[in-house]
Scaffold this active site. Structure first.
Site, short mmCIF file in Angstrom:
data_model
loop_
_atom_site.label_atom_id
_atom_site.label_comp_id
_atom_site.label_asym_id
_atom_site.label_seq_id
_atom_site.Cartn_x
_atom_site.Cartn_y
_atom_site.Cartn_z
N ASP A 206 1.94 62.19 23.45
CA ASP A 206 2.39 63.40 22.77
C ASP A 206 1.92 64.62 23.53
O ASP A 206 0.76 64.68 23.97
CB ASP A 206 1.85 63.43 21.33
N ASN A 214 7.18 76.24 23.01
CA ASN A 214 8.51 76.70 22.60
C ASN A 214 8.47 78.09 22.00
O ASN A 214 9.33 78.94 22.29
CB ASN A 214 9.12 75.72 21.59
N ASP A 223 12.09 72.63 27.34
CA ASP A 223 12.85 71.49 27.89
C ASP A 223 12.41 71.16 29.30
O ASP A 223 12.34 69.99 29.69
CB ASP A 223 14.35 71.81 27.87
N GLU A 249 8.70 65.84 21.44
CA GLU A 249 7.74 65.85 22.56
C GLU A 249 6.97 64.55 22.64
O GLU A 249 5.91 64.50 23.27
CB GLU A 249 6.78 67.03 22.42
#
Length: 346
Positions: A206, A214, A223, A249
């Site tokens: 993770d 973000n 991304d 993620e």
């Protein structure tokens, strides 16, 4: 002609790479009368290429998949100089005459400028133009259908294998672990002796504080972080391991046949590679990882739950670290308080 059409129907009726490999070697073997036919996997590890057989059939035999017998990536491609030259030149095929008197035809399966699959056909006699034409047609169908399967199995953003493919491959790994465990009544010590110290492993990865990436830099940079981490996953793990984007993620890795110490070393090497990587605009990014052994005694849900629990512990205790589920349980840091056939609760 009827046999050829039936083989085409068989090849395009599968939704699984392994069965597709078996179908193509069966078709080529029957229609060409070869001594043997193999599907070879071509993997890159750094600047080196390695060759490993994925499926094989011999004259008069039955086609079968070939699982890795060790933890290595396969034979160095230098052991196959004609194939190596063919790939270097981006040729569509190559022929050679071996010391055993067999003539070998190499047919790489090209996708653009990359070939990670090759058909090897060994025959006692020279290949006729008619045989080459027929085999080339079979290979074209195989390539196109393999491309369709590959597209359906991969995540569109990162190019990694997707969640559906993970479910299938974990179930297959658990089935293999069950077969390796020996008779149901065999003593546990006997099974440990037979299996040695090597196990299969599942790791959940993770990205730490990904929401902050973000929120601060925008989803395009988010991304890009996911794509770069996917690239690091592919270069950090071995050719026989499988890497998946699980969603958002989160990523999952299935590690084949290795010891606990080696699994920990491989996983921590990846963690360190991420920490040392300079992500454009974003700068430093870290990951947390939880991993567990894959046991035939556990269901896929329970196995994944074990790795998840180790991951949550890693994130709750500093992040940017690797935690092993079984060690956490043994150390009293995680406790299983209830269990049923499909889930465990902590």
């Amino acid at each position: 002609m009827d046999s050829l059409l039936q083989h085409m129907v068989d090849m395009t009726g599968h939704r699984d790479h392994t069965m597709l490999d078996i179908s193509v070697v069966s078709a080529v073997q029957e229609l060409s009368g070869a001594a043997y036919t193999r599907v070879l996997n071509i993997a890159s590890v750094g600047a080196q290429k390695f060759v490993r057989s994925r499926a094989c059939i011999h004259a008069g035999g039955v086609a079968c998949p070939e699982e890795p017998q060790d933890a290595g990536p396969g034979e160095p491609i230098a052991a196959y100089p004609d194939l190596e030259r063919c790939l270097r030149r981006h040729d569509m095929r190559a022929e050679s005459l071996g010391a055993d008197g067999l003539r070998r035809l190499w047919l790489p399966i090209w996708f653009g400028d990359k070939a990670d699959t090759c058909l090897e056909i060994a025959h006692a006699d020279p290949f006729t133009p008619e045989a080459l034409y027929m085999v080339s047609g079979i290979v074209s169908v195989y390539r196109n259908f393999q491309n369709l399967l590959d597209y359906s199995e991969r995540d569109s953003l990162t190019g990694l294998l997707n969640r559906k493919t993970f479910d299938d491959q974990l179930a297959r790994m658990l089935h293999a672990a069950d077969a390796d465990a020996g008779p149901a009544g065999a003593p546990q010590a006997e099974r440990r002796h037979q299996n040695g110290e090597e196990k299969q492993w599942l790791a959940v990865v993770d990205v730490d504080h990904f929401k902050g990436v973000n929120d601060r830099f925008g989803h395009l940079y988010g991304d890009e972080v996911l794509i770069l981490i996917a690239n690091l996953l592919q270069t950090s793990f071995r050719a026989q391991d499988r890497v998946f984007r699980f969603g958002g993620e989160e990523f999952v890795v299935l590690l084949r046949s290795t010891t606990l110490d080696n699994a920990r070393r491989i996983i921590d090497r990846f963690r360190g590679d991420v920490e040392a990587h300079a992500f454009p605009q974003v700068g430093r990014v870290t990951v947390s990882v939880g991993f567990t052994s894959v046991s035939a005694a556990d269901s896929p849900v329970v196995t994944l739950g074990h790795a998840d629990q180790a991951l949550y512990y890693a994130k709750a205790n500093g992040r940017n670290r690797v935690c092993h589920y079984e060690e956490l349980v043994q150390g009293g840091l995680l406790q299983t308080v209830a269990v049923n056939d499909t889930a465990e609760f902590f």
